[in-house]
Design a protein around this motif. Sequence first.
Motif, PDB file in Angstrom:
ATOM      1  N   GLY A  28       0.273  32.390  11.016  1.00 58.04           N
ATOM      2  CA  GLY A  28      -0.587  33.520  11.362  1.00 58.04           C
ATOM      3  C   GLY A  28       0.256  34.681  12.053  1.00 58.04           C
ATOM      4  N   MET A  29       1.048  34.155  12.988  1.00 61.37           N
ATOM      5  CA  MET A  29       1.930  34.896  13.896  1.00 61.37           C
ATOM      6  C   MET A  29       3.028  35.534  12.982  1.00 61.37           C
ATOM      7  SD  MET A  29       2.365  36.201  16.921  1.00 61.37           S
ATOM      8  CE  MET A  29       3.179  35.889  18.500  1.00 61.37           C
ATOM      9  N   ILE A  30       3.571  34.921  12.078  1.00 60.23           N
ATOM     10  CA  ILE A  30       4.729  35.537  11.101  1.00 60.23           C
ATOM     11  C   ILE A  30       3.817  36.523  10.211  1.00 60.23           C
ATOM     12  CG2 ILE A  30       5.844  35.014   9.155  1.00 60.23           C
ATOM     13  CD1 ILE A  30       6.446  32.234  10.536  1.00 60.23           C
ATOM     14  N   ASP A  31       2.552  36.458   9.918  1.00 64.01           N
ATOM     15  CA  ASP A  31       1.774  36.997   8.898  1.00 64.01           C
ATOM     16  C   ASP A  31       1.666  38.611   9.682  1.00 64.01           C
ATOM     17  OD1 ASP A  31       1.802  35.130   7.081  1.00 64.01           O
ATOM     18  OD2 ASP A  31      -0.351  34.664   7.571  1.00 64.01           O
ATOM     19  N   HIS A  32       1.264  38.530  11.099  1.00 58.74           N
ATOM     20  CA  HIS A  32       0.983  39.380  11.938  1.00 58.74           C
ATOM     21  C   HIS A  32       2.335  40.247  12.179  1.00 58.74           C
ATOM     22  CE1 HIS A  32      -0.032  42.232  15.339  1.00 58.74           C
ATOM     23  NE2 HIS A  32       1.045  41.498  15.753  1.00 58.74           N
ATOM     24  N   TYR A  33       3.372  39.510  12.614  1.00 63.43           N
ATOM     25  CA  TYR A  33       4.549  40.162  12.936  1.00 63.43           C
ATOM     26  C   TYR A  33       5.217  41.010  11.817  1.00 63.43           C
ATOM     27  CZ  TYR A  33       8.651  40.185  16.052  1.00 63.43           C
ATOM     28  OH  TYR A  33       9.739  40.839  16.926  1.00 63.43           O
ATOM     29  N   LEU A  34       5.014  40.585  10.629  1.00 65.79           N
ATOM     30  CA  LEU A  34       5.542  41.333   9.430  1.00 65.79           C
ATOM     31  C   LEU A  34       4.549  42.213   8.750  1.00 65.79           C
ATOM     32  CD1 LEU A  34       7.946  38.520   8.139  1.00 65.79           C
ATOM     33  CD2 LEU A  34       8.426  40.378   9.211  1.00 65.79           C
ATOM     34  N   SER A  35       3.599  42.408   9.498  1.00 66.24           N
ATOM     35  CA  SER A  35       2.367  43.517   8.737  1.00 66.24           C
ATOM     36  C   SER A  35       3.140  44.825   9.140  1.00 66.24           C
ATOM     37  CB  SER A  35       1.247  43.351   9.405  1.00 66.24           C
ATOM     38  OG  SER A  35       1.252  43.838  10.855  1.00 66.24           O
ATOM     39  N   THR A  36       2.313  45.928   8.199  1.00 69.15           N
ATOM     40  CA  THR A  36       2.764  47.239   8.304  1.00 69.15           C
ATOM     41  C   THR A  36       2.009  47.722   9.773  1.00 69.15           C
ATOM     42  OG1 THR A  36       0.713  47.713   6.989  1.00 69.15           O
ATOM     43  CG2 THR A  36       2.971  47.574   6.092  1.00 69.15           C
ATOM     44  N   ARG A  37       0.767  47.298  10.100  1.00 70.02           N
ATOM     45  CA  ARG A  37       0.285  47.783  11.383  1.00 70.02           C
ATOM     46  C   ARG A  37       1.330  47.297  12.468  1.00 70.02           C
ATOM     47  NH1 ARG A  37      -2.960  44.863  15.179  1.00 70.02           N
ATOM     48  NH2 ARG A  37      -4.366  46.577  16.156  1.00 70.02           N
ATOM     49  N   HIS A  38       1.745  46.137  12.660  1.00 68.28           N
ATOM     50  CA  HIS A  38       2.814  45.890  13.594  1.00 68.28           C
ATOM     51  C   HIS A  38       4.005  46.933  13.523  1.00 68.28           C
ATOM     52  CE1 HIS A  38       5.682  43.013  15.766  1.00 68.28           C
ATOM     53  NE2 HIS A  38       4.982  43.618  16.737  1.00 68.28           N
ATOM     54  N   ARG A  39       4.572  46.978  12.415  1.00 58.40           N
ATOM     55  CA  ARG A  39       5.835  47.884  12.240  1.00 58.40           C
ATOM     56  C   ARG A  39       5.429  49.437  12.745  1.00 58.40           C
ATOM     57  NH1 ARG A  39       6.555  49.730   6.380  1.00 58.40           N
ATOM     58  NH2 ARG A  39       4.417  50.851   7.085  1.00 58.40           N
ATOM     59  N   ASP A  40       4.186  49.838  12.360  1.00 55.20           N
ATOM     60  CA  ASP A  40       3.880  51.140  12.617  1.00 55.20           C
ATOM     61  C   ASP A  40       3.099  51.599  14.194  1.00 55.20           C
ATOM     62  OD1 ASP A  40       4.296  51.684  10.050  1.00 55.20           O
ATOM     63  OD2 ASP A  40       2.438  51.550   9.443  1.00 55.20           O
ATOM     64  N   ASN A  41       2.937  50.184  14.858  1.00 52.67           N
ATOM     65  CA  ASN A  41       2.632  50.635  16.218  1.00 52.67           C
ATOM     66  C   ASN A  41       3.569  49.790  17.226  1.00 52.67           C
ATOM     67  OD1 ASN A  41      -0.321  51.660  15.889  1.00 52.67           O
ATOM     68  ND2 ASN A  41      -0.184  49.974  14.716  1.00 52.67           N
ATOM     69  N   ALA A  42       4.686  50.307  17.338  1.00 51.86           N
ATOM     70  CA  ALA A  42       5.728  49.759  18.178  1.00 51.86           C
ATOM     71  C   ALA A  42       5.310  49.597  19.609  1.00 51.86           C
ATOM     72  CB  ALA A  42       6.973  50.531  18.086  1.00 51.86           C
ATOM     73  N   GLY A  43       4.560  50.529  20.110  1.00 47.85           N
ATOM     74  CA  GLY A  43       4.059  50.828  21.591  1.00 47.85           C
ATOM     75  C   GLY A  43       3.284  49.294  21.907  1.00 47.85           C
ATOM     76  N   ASP A  44       2.757  48.680  20.694  1.00 48.44           N
ATOM     77  CA  ASP A  44       1.819  47.646  21.105  1.00 48.44           C
ATOM     78  C   ASP A  44       2.544  46.470  20.571  1.00 48.44           C
ATOM     79  OD1 ASP A  44      -0.300  48.810  22.305  1.00 48.44           O
ATOM     80  OD2 ASP A  44      -1.084  49.611  20.415  1.00 48.44           O
ATOM     81  N   GLY A  45       3.761  46.441  20.261  1.00 51.31           N
ATOM     82  CA  GLY A  45       4.105  45.294  19.223  1.00 51.31           C
ATOM     83  C   GLY A  45       5.312  44.459  20.445  1.00 51.31           C
ATOM     84  N   CYS A  46       6.041  43.655  19.828  1.00 51.25           N
ATOM     85  CA  CYS A  46       6.481  42.586  20.370  1.00 51.25           C
ATOM     86  C   CYS A  46       7.775  43.136  21.149  1.00 51.25           C
ATOM     87  CB  CYS A  46       7.356  41.715  19.195  1.00 51.25           C
ATOM     88  SG  CYS A  46       8.419  40.364  19.783  1.00 51.25           S
ATOM     89  N   PRO A  47       7.743  42.625  22.280  1.00 56.58           N
ATOM     90  CA  PRO A  47       8.859  42.840  23.511  1.00 56.58           C
ATOM     91  C   PRO A  47      10.174  42.358  22.964  1.00 56.58           C
ATOM     92  CG  PRO A  47       7.666  41.186  24.390  1.00 56.58           C
ATOM     93  CD  PRO A  47       6.793  41.642  22.946  1.00 56.58           C
ATOM     94  N   THR A  48      10.284  41.396  22.166  1.00 59.55           N
ATOM     95  CA  THR A  48      11.716  40.991  21.840  1.00 59.55           C
ATOM     96  C   THR A  48      12.474  42.056  20.998  1.00 59.55           C
ATOM     97  OG1 THR A  48      10.537  38.499  21.634  1.00 59.55           O
ATOM     98  CG2 THR A  48      12.707  38.840  20.797  1.00 59.55           C
ATOM     99  N   ALA A  49      11.651  42.394  20.281  1.00 59.09           N
ATOM    100  CA  ALA A  49      12.258  43.626  19.445  1.00 59.09           C
ATOM    101  C   ALA A  49      12.286  45.036  20.234  1.00 59.09           C
ATOM    102  CB  ALA A  49      11.299  43.874  18.061  1.00 59.09           C
ATOM    103  N   ALA A  50      11.484  45.249  20.844  1.00 64.78           N
ATOM    104  CA  ALA A  50      11.293  46.644  21.658  1.00 64.78           C
ATOM    105  C   ALA A  50      12.333  46.735  22.733  1.00 64.78           C
ATOM    106  CB  ALA A  50       9.711  46.735  22.186  1.00 64.78           C
TER     107      ALA A  50
END
Length: 123
Positions: A28-50
């Motif tokens: 489920g985490m992988i599904d979310h992480y690789l979603s267009t929603r996560h890609r398009d909302n960097a401000g609410d995204g993963c701190p590891t990448a950000a």
Amino acid sequence: MHAFAQLEARRAAELDAHDGRRDAARQGMIDHYLSTRHRDNAGDGCPTAALAADMARDAGDAAHDDYIEGVRDFAQWLATDDEDGLARLATLVGALLLARATNGSPLSDEILHATHAALSDDS
């Protein structure tokens, strides 16, 4: 680091949503992480990448130490019986960064889909 507390909350929510089944929560985490929603909302995204580029410049301070701990915890959470999670985490973060950098082109979605297929439990 507050950002990693939010990531921990997301992981806990995935476990809850999947009745404590770790394999399903990890997927489920992988599904979310690789979603267009996560890609398009960097401000609410993963701190590891950000925060990766900033942490590379500010190595040695307390925030950097917190970042290292957060990355290690995330990798351990992604671990399976067969691997320690580091390759899985590096693949997720790399795919997200590339998808964000190529957003607006078909390549961005291709990166997300290809990486999702590579990391899915049914592949």
